[in-house]
Design a protein around this motif. Structure first.
Motif, PDB file in Angstrom:
ATOM      1  N   ILE A 106       0.883  -1.163   0.000  1.00 34.86           N
ATOM      2  CA  ILE A 106       0.000   0.000   0.000  1.00 34.86           C
ATOM      3  C   ILE A 106       0.922   1.213   0.000  1.00 34.86           C
ATOM      4  O   ILE A 106       1.704   1.403   0.936  1.00 34.86           O
ATOM      5  N   PHE A 107       0.850   2.020  -1.033  1.00 40.22           N
ATOM      6  CA  PHE A 107       1.748   3.165  -1.116  1.00 40.22           C
ATOM      7  C   PHE A 107       1.161   4.362  -0.371  1.00 40.22           C
ATOM      8  O   PHE A 107      -0.051   4.577  -0.352  1.00 40.22           O
ATOM      9  N   SER A 108       2.041   5.136   0.227  1.00 37.46           N
ATOM     10  CA  SER A 108       1.646   6.329   0.959  1.00 37.46           C
ATOM     11  C   SER A 108       0.916   7.312   0.046  1.00 37.46           C
ATOM     12  O   SER A 108       1.249   7.451  -1.135  1.00 37.46           O
ATOM     13  N   ARG A 109      -0.057   7.998   0.600  1.00 33.96           N
ATOM     14  CA  ARG A 109      -0.805   8.988  -0.174  1.00 33.96           C
ATOM     15  C   ARG A 109       0.115  10.046  -0.770  1.00 33.96           C
ATOM     16  O   ARG A 109      -0.134  10.552  -1.871  1.00 33.96           O
ATOM     17  N   THR A 110       1.180  10.390  -0.067  1.00 30.94           N
ATOM     18  CA  THR A 110       2.099  11.421  -0.538  1.00 30.94           C
ATOM     19  C   THR A 110       3.212  10.872  -1.419  1.00 30.94           C
ATOM     20  O   THR A 110       4.063  11.630  -1.880  1.00 30.94           O
ATOM     21  N   ASN A 111       3.194   9.560  -1.673  1.00 25.75           N
ATOM     22  CA  ASN A 111       4.246   8.959  -2.503  1.00 25.75           C
ATOM     23  C   ASN A 111       3.666   7.793  -3.294  1.00 25.75           C
ATOM     24  O   ASN A 111       3.948   6.638  -3.028  1.00 25.75           O
ATOM     25  N   GLY A 112       2.823   8.128  -4.258  1.00 25.24           N
ATOM     26  CA  GLY A 112       2.234   7.104  -5.116  1.00 25.24           C
ATOM     27  C   GLY A 112       0.743   6.957  -4.940  1.00 25.24           C
ATOM     28  O   GLY A 112      -0.015   6.941  -5.892  1.00 25.24           O
ATOM     29  N   GLY A 113       0.307   6.796  -3.687  1.00 21.41           N
ATOM     30  CA  GLY A 113      -1.121   6.650  -3.431  1.00 21.41           C
ATOM     31  C   GLY A 113      -1.654   5.305  -3.882  1.00 21.41           C
ATOM     32  O   GLY A 113      -0.938   4.325  -4.005  1.00 21.41           O
ATOM     33  N   GLY A 114      -2.948   5.249  -4.122  1.00 22.51           N
ATOM     34  CA  GLY A 114      -3.612   4.023  -4.536  1.00 22.51           C
ATOM     35  C   GLY A 114      -5.086   4.295  -4.733  1.00 22.51           C
ATOM     36  O   GLY A 114      -5.569   5.420  -4.553  1.00 22.51           O
ATOM     37  N   PHE A 115      -5.827   3.267  -5.081  1.00 17.51           N
ATOM     38  CA  PHE A 115      -7.241   3.411  -5.405  1.00 17.51           C
ATOM     39  C   PHE A 115      -8.046   3.926  -4.213  1.00 17.51           C
ATOM     40  O   PHE A 115      -8.990   4.694  -4.369  1.00 17.51           O
ATOM     41  N   THR A 117      -6.603   5.572  -1.478  1.00 17.27           N
ATOM     42  CA  THR A 117      -5.577   6.264  -0.700  1.00 17.27           C
ATOM     43  C   THR A 117      -6.161   7.228   0.316  1.00 17.27           C
ATOM     44  O   THR A 117      -5.524   7.532   1.330  1.00 17.27           O
ATOM     45  N   ASP A 118      -7.385   7.718   0.088  1.00 16.35           N
ATOM     46  CA  ASP A 118      -8.013   8.595   1.073  1.00 16.35           C
ATOM     47  C   ASP A 118      -8.398   7.827   2.331  1.00 16.35           C
ATOM     48  O   ASP A 118      -8.450   8.393   3.428  1.00 16.35           O
ATOM     49  N   VAL A 119      -8.643   6.529   2.199  1.00 19.00           N
ATOM     50  CA  VAL A 119      -8.996   5.681   3.340  1.00 19.00           C
ATOM     51  C   VAL A 119      -7.747   5.059   3.959  1.00 19.00           C
ATOM     52  O   VAL A 119      -7.671   4.866   5.178  1.00 19.00           O
ATOM     53  N   PHE A 120      -6.754   4.742   3.121  1.00 21.88           N
ATOM     54  CA  PHE A 120      -5.516   4.098   3.568  1.00 21.88           C
ATOM     55  C   PHE A 120      -4.323   4.963   3.140  1.00 21.88           C
ATOM     56  O   PHE A 120      -3.644   4.657   2.154  1.00 21.88           O
ATOM     57  N   PRO A 121      -4.044   6.051   3.865  1.00 16.63           N
ATOM     58  CA  PRO A 121      -3.003   6.982   3.428  1.00 16.63           C
ATOM     59  C   PRO A 121      -1.585   6.572   3.803  1.00 16.63           C
ATOM     60  O   PRO A 121      -0.631   7.169   3.302  1.00 16.63           O
ATOM     61  N   GLU A 122      -1.430   5.565   4.673  1.00 13.26           N
ATOM     62  CA  GLU A 122      -0.108   5.194   5.159  1.00 13.26           C
ATOM     63  C   GLU A 122       0.411   3.940   4.450  1.00 13.26           C
ATOM     64  O   GLU A 122      -0.357   3.060   4.059  1.00 13.26           O
ATOM     65  N   ALA A 123       1.731   3.849   4.324  1.00  7.51           N
ATOM     66  CA  ALA A 123       2.361   2.713   3.651  1.00  7.51           C
ATOM     67  C   ALA A 123       2.250   1.446   4.492  1.00  7.51           C
ATOM     68  O   ALA A 123       2.397   1.476   5.718  1.00  7.51           O
ATOM     69  N   GLN A 124       1.977   0.333   3.812  1.00  2.00           N
ATOM     70  CA  GLN A 124       1.938  -0.995   4.424  1.00  2.00           C
ATOM     71  C   GLN A 124       2.545  -1.985   3.430  1.00  2.00           C
ATOM     72  O   GLN A 124       2.647  -1.700   2.233  1.00  2.00           O
ATOM     73  N   LYS A 125       2.889  -3.177   3.923  1.00  2.00           N
ATOM     74  CA  LYS A 125       3.516  -4.171   3.045  1.00  2.00           C
ATOM     75  C   LYS A 125       3.161  -5.575   3.498  1.00  2.00           C
ATOM     76  O   LYS A 125       3.033  -5.834   4.698  1.00  2.00           O
ATOM     77  N   ALA A 126       2.997  -6.462   2.536  1.00  2.00           N
ATOM     78  CA  ALA A 126       2.894  -7.898   2.802  1.00  2.00           C
ATOM     79  C   ALA A 126       3.903  -8.608   1.914  1.00  2.00           C
ATOM     80  O   ALA A 126       3.961  -8.353   0.703  1.00  2.00           O
ATOM     81  N   VAL A 127       4.702  -9.476   2.505  1.00  2.00           N
ATOM     82  CA  VAL A 127       5.657 -10.303   1.755  1.00  2.00           C
ATOM     83  C   VAL A 127       5.040 -11.682   1.567  1.00  2.00           C
ATOM     84  O   VAL A 127       4.459 -12.253   2.502  1.00  2.00           O
ATOM     85  N   TRP A 128       5.163 -12.206   0.351  1.00  2.00           N
ATOM     86  CA  TRP A 128       4.582 -13.500   0.000  1.00  2.00           C
ATOM     87  C   TRP A 128       5.700 -14.489  -0.328  1.00  2.00           C
ATOM     88  O   TRP A 128       6.641 -14.152  -1.055  1.00  2.00           O
ATOM     89  N   ASP A 129       5.575 -15.706   0.194  1.00  2.00           N
ATOM     90  CA  ASP A 129       6.513 -16.784  -0.119  1.00  2.00           C
ATOM     91  C   ASP A 129       5.911 -17.669  -1.202  1.00  2.00           C
ATOM     92  O   ASP A 129       4.720 -17.999  -1.160  1.00  2.00           O
ATOM     93  N   PHE A 130       6.737 -18.067  -2.172  1.00  2.00           N
ATOM     94  CA  PHE A 130       6.277 -18.885  -3.290  1.00  2.00           C
ATOM     95  C   PHE A 130       6.584 -20.351  -3.028  1.00  2.00           C
ATOM     96  O   PHE A 130       7.696 -20.701  -2.618  1.00  2.00           O
ATOM     97  N   HIS A 131       5.591 -21.205  -3.283  1.00  2.00           N
ATOM     98  CA  HIS A 131       5.737 -22.654  -3.174  1.00  2.00           C
ATOM     99  C   HIS A 131       5.178 -23.248  -4.466  1.00  2.00           C
ATOM    100  O   HIS A 131       4.003 -23.617  -4.533  1.00  2.00           O
ATOM    101  N   GLY A 132       6.016 -23.310  -5.509  1.00  2.00           N
ATOM    102  CA  GLY A 132       5.503 -23.728  -6.807  1.00  2.00           C
ATOM    103  C   GLY A 132       4.514 -22.698  -7.315  1.00  2.00           C
ATOM    104  O   GLY A 132       4.814 -21.507  -7.397  1.00  2.00           O
ATOM    105  N   ILE A 133       3.293 -23.148  -7.639  1.00  2.00           N
ATOM    106  CA  ILE A 133       2.282 -22.217  -8.133  1.00  2.00           C
ATOM    107  C   ILE A 133       1.517 -21.539  -7.002  1.00  2.00           C
ATOM    108  O   ILE A 133       0.684 -20.656  -7.263  1.00  2.00           O
ATOM    109  N   TYR A 134       1.781 -21.925  -5.747  1.00  2.00           N
ATOM    110  CA  TYR A 134       1.030 -21.393  -4.610  1.00  2.00           C
ATOM    111  C   TYR A 134       1.836 -20.342  -3.857  1.00  2.00           C
ATOM    112  O   TYR A 134       3.069 -20.289  -3.936  1.00  2.00           O
TER     113      TYR A 134
END
Length: 387
Positions: A106-115, A117-134
């Motif tokens: 989730i990009f910060s409202r002041t640095n990229g934003g998002g769809f 961004t008015d509801v979620f103005p702060e940056a967040q992140k999720a890292v995903w691990d790959f296991h084959g196709i999953y």
């Protein structure tokens, strides 16, 4: 394995690669490699921010990402014999990750934003691990799904005339609200422009003129269509000699709309392509922007929980506005998922990353457009239906 035309040096910025790609669009960025129609080849790609995001639990890298370095693209690749007015036929043969993980931000409202961004103005992140196709994520527990991998960004170079039209119309849009945060569009930016092997005065001039890679345009570009997976065939209009094809921004998975801006599962990866040319195809078929024939490969999810959105926001009607309607569908889904143990931020990240289906139900029943957002129920390790 097809021959590798472009190697990604993941341990350093693209500007320092032995064979650098580019992060702007301009017809004078020289081809780095070339192929003939009928050839298959492999291209390696750095993730779109040029390796700025790490496999960590801290979203500071997302908050501070330097978007002037994006998107880094592998190419241009000259398709020998292609001429303006032709169609370039590109087959996506296969693709996969170069690392065992990817991320959604989730990009910060002041640095990229998002769809939202008015509801979620702060940056967040999720890292995903790959296991084959999953894939699964330590940051969004209780979810596992099969990815639908695809290139987020692929296209050919614009002509000088087309580039000038892009810059003129986008600058006119910016001028309607020049102080808006996030901005309405991004004008050419010389800082951190990577332009292949261009040097000297020519490089400086092109850096001032070249278009940013953020939006999709008539040549393709950052289309973020999640169904452009293995087996896809794309027909690109050719605007310059040798077409000058580039690709990047590979996604392990994505929901329709890529709504957090960095909403897909972004990854460094490789992609195998095949190319051909249809001479005079633009005029013969009336094609002035890409035509896509998605491939047959996709996860087999049979049951979905579908959320409605209409073009009403905070008590105000918007006339047949599908964008407002999709915002409402997304907000309805997020609100619902918070009743099943997820934070609103986790739900927002999930809608960008999972194989979520967005559909326009109707844009004729005045005054409200109706849009739906469907989440596969099988991705959860718990029941998520009302009881």
């Amino acid at each position: 394995m097809p021959k590798v035309l472009f190697l990604a040096e993941l341990d350093k910025p693209m500007a320092e690669w032995d064979l650098p790609g580019h992060n702007r669009w301009h017809p004078e960025i020289p081809a780095q490699v070339g192929v003939k129609p009928g050839e298959d080849f492999r291209v390696e790609c750095q993730e779109w921010t040029d390796g700025q995001i790490g496999n960590t639990d801290d979203a500071a890298d997302v908050a501070g990402v330097d978007l002037s370095r994006a998107h880094v693209l592998s190419g241009p690749i000259a398709i020998k014999g292609a001429e303006p007015g032709d169609l370039l036929v590109v087959d996506i043969l296969d693709l996969g990750p170069l690392r065992s993980w990817g991320y959604t931000g989730i990009f910060s409202r002041t640095n990229g934003g998002g769809f939202l961004t008015d509801v979620f103005p702060e940056a967040q992140k999720a890292v995903w691990d790959f296991h084959g196709i999953y894939t699964d994520s330590r940051h969004i527990p209780g979810v596992r799904f099969a990815g639908l991998s695809h290139p987020g960004l692929i296209g050919c170079a614009p002509s000088e005339d087309l580039l000038a039209r892009w810059n003129a119309r986008e600058q006119a849009l910016i001028a309607t609200d020049p102080g808006r945060v996030p901005p309405l569009a991004l004008p050419p930016l010389e800082r951190n422009a990577v332009l292949g092997t261009l040097k000297g005065a020519a490089r400086d001039r092109v850096a001032r003129e070249a278009a940013r890679t953020i939006p999709p345009r008539e040549h393709g570009g950052n289309v973020d269509i999640k169904n452009l997976s293995c087996g896809t065939r794309i027909f690109f209009p050719v605007y310059v000699r040798d077409a000058l094809l580039s690709v990047g921004d590979l996604h392990f998975s994505q929901g329709d709309g890529e709504i957090t801006f960095c909403g897909a599962i972004e990854m460094a990866g490789w992609i195998d392509l095949g190319v051909d040319v249809i001479k005079g195809g633009m005029a013969r078929y009336g094609i002035t922007s890409p035509v896509f024939k998605p491939g047959p490969v996709e996860p087999r999810y049979l049951e979905f929980l579908t959320f409605e959105g209409i073009s009403v926001e905070e008590g105000r009607n918007y006339y047949l506005d599908a964008t407002v309607a999709y915002r409402q569908a997304a907000l309805n889904a997020i609100r619902y998922l918070t009743h099943f143990g997820y934070t609103a931020e986790q739900a927002y990240l999930l809608l960008g990353a999972a194989p979520v289906e967005g559909r326009i139900g109707g844009v004729v029943d005045i005054p409200n457009a109706c849009v739906s957002l469907a989440i596969p129920t099988a991705i959860f390790d718990r029941p998520v239906l009302p009881v």
